[in-house]
Design a protein around this motif. Sequence first.
Motif, PDB file in Angstrom:
ATOM      1  N   LYS A 147      39.196  34.196  31.939  1.00 19.19           N
ATOM      2  CA  LYS A 147      39.846  35.080  32.919  1.00 19.19           C
ATOM      3  C   LYS A 147      39.186  34.800  34.269  1.00 19.19           C
ATOM      4  O   LYS A 147      37.972  35.001  34.409  1.00 19.19           O
ATOM      5  N   LEU A 148      39.980  34.353  35.229  1.00 16.09           N
ATOM      6  CA  LEU A 148      39.408  33.950  36.518  1.00 16.09           C
ATOM      7  C   LEU A 148      38.559  35.053  37.163  1.00 16.09           C
ATOM      8  O   LEU A 148      37.434  34.809  37.593  1.00 16.09           O
ATOM      9  N   TRP A 149      39.083  36.301  37.186  1.00 16.51           N
ATOM     10  CA  TRP A 149      38.367  37.383  37.875  1.00 16.51           C
ATOM     11  C   TRP A 149      37.009  37.676  37.237  1.00 16.51           C
ATOM     12  O   TRP A 149      36.128  38.234  37.873  1.00 16.51           O
ATOM     13  N   ALA A 150      36.830  37.295  35.959  1.00 12.36           N
ATOM     14  CA  ALA A 150      35.557  37.561  35.298  1.00 12.36           C
ATOM     15  C   ALA A 150      34.393  36.895  36.024  1.00 12.36           C
ATOM     16  O   ALA A 150      33.246  37.334  35.933  1.00 12.36           O
ATOM     17  N   LEU A 168      39.033  33.050  46.424  1.00 13.03           N
ATOM     18  CA  LEU A 168      39.207  34.399  45.897  1.00 13.03           C
ATOM     19  C   LEU A 168      37.924  34.890  45.217  1.00 13.03           C
ATOM     20  O   LEU A 168      37.447  35.998  45.474  1.00 13.03           O
ATOM     21  N   ILE A 169      37.353  34.023  44.365  1.00 12.89           N
ATOM     22  CA  ILE A 169      36.148  34.398  43.634  1.00 12.89           C
ATOM     23  C   ILE A 169      34.975  34.589  44.592  1.00 12.89           C
ATOM     24  O   ILE A 169      34.211  35.549  44.482  1.00 12.89           O
ATOM     25  N   ALA A 170      34.842  33.665  45.554  1.00 15.76           N
ATOM     26  CA  ALA A 170      33.713  33.753  46.484  1.00 15.76           C
ATOM     27  C   ALA A 170      33.804  35.033  47.306  1.00 15.76           C
ATOM     28  O   ALA A 170      32.798  35.737  47.488  1.00 15.76           O
ATOM     29  N   LEU A 171      35.011  35.367  47.784  1.00 18.91           N
ATOM     30  CA  LEU A 171      35.161  36.587  48.589  1.00 18.91           C
ATOM     31  C   LEU A 171      34.940  37.822  47.719  1.00 18.91           C
ATOM     32  O   LEU A 171      34.246  38.766  48.119  1.00 18.91           O
ATOM     33  N   GLY A 172      35.525  37.836  46.527  1.00 14.85           N
ATOM     34  CA  GLY A 172      35.368  38.984  45.630  1.00 14.85           C
ATOM     35  C   GLY A 172      33.919  39.202  45.246  1.00 14.85           C
ATOM     36  O   GLY A 172      33.407  40.329  45.307  1.00 14.85           O
ATOM     37  N   ALA A 173      33.235  38.113  44.871  1.00 14.25           N
ATOM     38  CA  ALA A 173      31.837  38.226  44.451  1.00 14.25           C
ATOM     39  C   ALA A 173      30.967  38.683  45.617  1.00 14.25           C
ATOM     40  O   ALA A 173      30.030  39.465  45.442  1.00 14.25           O
ATOM     41  N   THR A 174      31.291  38.206  46.834  1.00 18.13           N
ATOM     42  CA  THR A 174      30.525  38.598  48.013  1.00 18.13           C
ATOM     43  C   THR A 174      30.680  40.096  48.274  1.00 18.13           C
ATOM     44  O   THR A 174      29.692  40.816  48.461  1.00 18.13           O
ATOM     45  N   LEU A 175      31.924  40.571  48.259  1.00 15.01           N
ATOM     46  CA  LEU A 175      32.195  41.986  48.524  1.00 15.01           C
ATOM     47  C   LEU A 175      31.488  42.869  47.503  1.00 15.01           C
ATOM     48  O   LEU A 175      30.774  43.818  47.851  1.00 15.01           O
TER      49      LEU A 175
END
Lengths: 275, 294
Positions: free
Chosen positions: A136-139, A74-81
């Motif tokens: 917070k994970l999304w951070a 999730l983090i890798a995809l979010g950070a990439t986008l």
Amino acid sequence: MTRTARFFRIGLPLTLYGIFLLLPFYWMLVTTFKERQELLVSPNPFLIYHWTLEHVVGLLTQTRYLHWFGNTLLIALGATLLSVSVSYITAYAIIRLRFPGSKPFGTAIFLCYIVPPAILFIPLGEVLVKLGWFDKLWALIPIYATFLVPFCTWLLIGFLKSIPRELEEAGRVDGASNLLVMRKIILPISVPGLITAAIFSFTLSWNEYLYALVYMSSPDNKTVSVGMTSELISGDVFQWGQLMAGALIGVLPAIVVYFFFVEYYVAGMAGSLKD
Amino acid sequence: MTRWLDSPPVLGILLSIPAIVILGGLLAYPLLLGVWLSLTNTTLGSAGQFVGLSNYLAIAQDPTYRGAVFYSLFYTFFAEVGKLALGLTLALIVNQRFRGYRTARALMLLPYVAPTVLSALAWLWLFDPQFSAISWLLTKMGLIHEYINFIGAPWPARISLIVVNIWRGLPYFAIGYLAGLQAIPHELHEAAQIDGASGWEAFRRITWPLLLPITTILVSFSSIFTLTDFQLIWTITRGGPTDATQVFTTLAYQKAITGGQLGEGAAIAISPVVLMVIFAWFVMRSVREERSVE
């Protein structure tokens, strides 16, 4: 070249390099599928005499590994986008729009690229506490953008430079706005550059350790690397079978992405060095 | 209004805002905050007061910090030398045409692509004092008679970590040098051959000088990140045994995160910046030269 000369100039050194460079991966593979007893006593530790799936099953059912895997993905995809989008418009602004101060801005971005996380992690933690982003994970998505955006912008600047200006001038003559030219004309041609930036962002996010280790404290918010080193290694007894199974599964996404886009990856590495 | 928004300077600044917000808020500001923290006696949970340079003076007296400075430099120097030598050799090998050269080029990057912590765990298991497969192999070959204590004693631990760092970083040098080698025009080597130069002479007089600019970039870049390495050392030795493999980052982590001494930790983390600025200056200079050549 004779056959013997070829062997000494290519075959032999390449074999030695191969053994050195691939040894840890082979070791993960062998350990993952080897029976518990055989990990300690074996006539030849490099071979598997009794195959088993117990380590993989144990890892997936007794630990939070799958959860960490999902977090990392999730983090890798979010950070990439986030990083690739931000980097594309930034690189476009610097190279194509040339606003006042765009040159020093480009240099500043390059300087951000060489600030290692190691000198940032303590004060950045303070900032996260103030923002209420701690644990917070999304951070991790905006945090990873701090090293991905400089890298991708740098990469895309080099890429955009190689696109001839005539293309957008043609668009401008037809009455298209700058924004429209950026979206409809330059974006489609930039796809190879964007793919390169995305692969690097994904593998670099997947690889990150220090920030996730310091800022994520609850077991459910950990990434694969952090969860493995902080939750699976406890006390003096190491569950090597499970640890290597986790390492093997954790290495796979980065390697799969890499092999799918190997040409882009190599071009990106060479490009980031050159320009 | 739309016309005004579409003018290059206005649109350019608008498009730069996201990057400015992210890098300003989460990179530039923390960087300055770090400098400030290092001048205070802040601890976890209590805001500190300005104490001037006393953190820096305190760490300069601390034998553990001095040990970390020594090992950081030792680690960086020998890892860079190793990566350069082995990376260049590998590039020279895979720059030739042979069956499977594409596969070799793709496979050689694996250590660099794979997540460092996970491959470091595999090394940790390979370095096991009792069950090490490396020791097993060397014993079978008759090279050693008792198992090596890879990470249990100071000097073997220091050397083992350097080997793992070389393992991870040499593909980066190899790919950089491969790009450099492919940029050298064939005619130069052909001319040298006609003039009767030996392979070694051609390398020393043609190839190596042409590879110097890329060498500067590779070594400076890599040094910045080797000097501040964390994941590999933390996973394998945690700075031990008895602080023998402590480096800037592991010590800063222990002081600030484990020990809660944020001010002193920040001072330790910032202290290698002087060296990094020197490396960064080299990078900037060579990148500029490369640009002006083009």
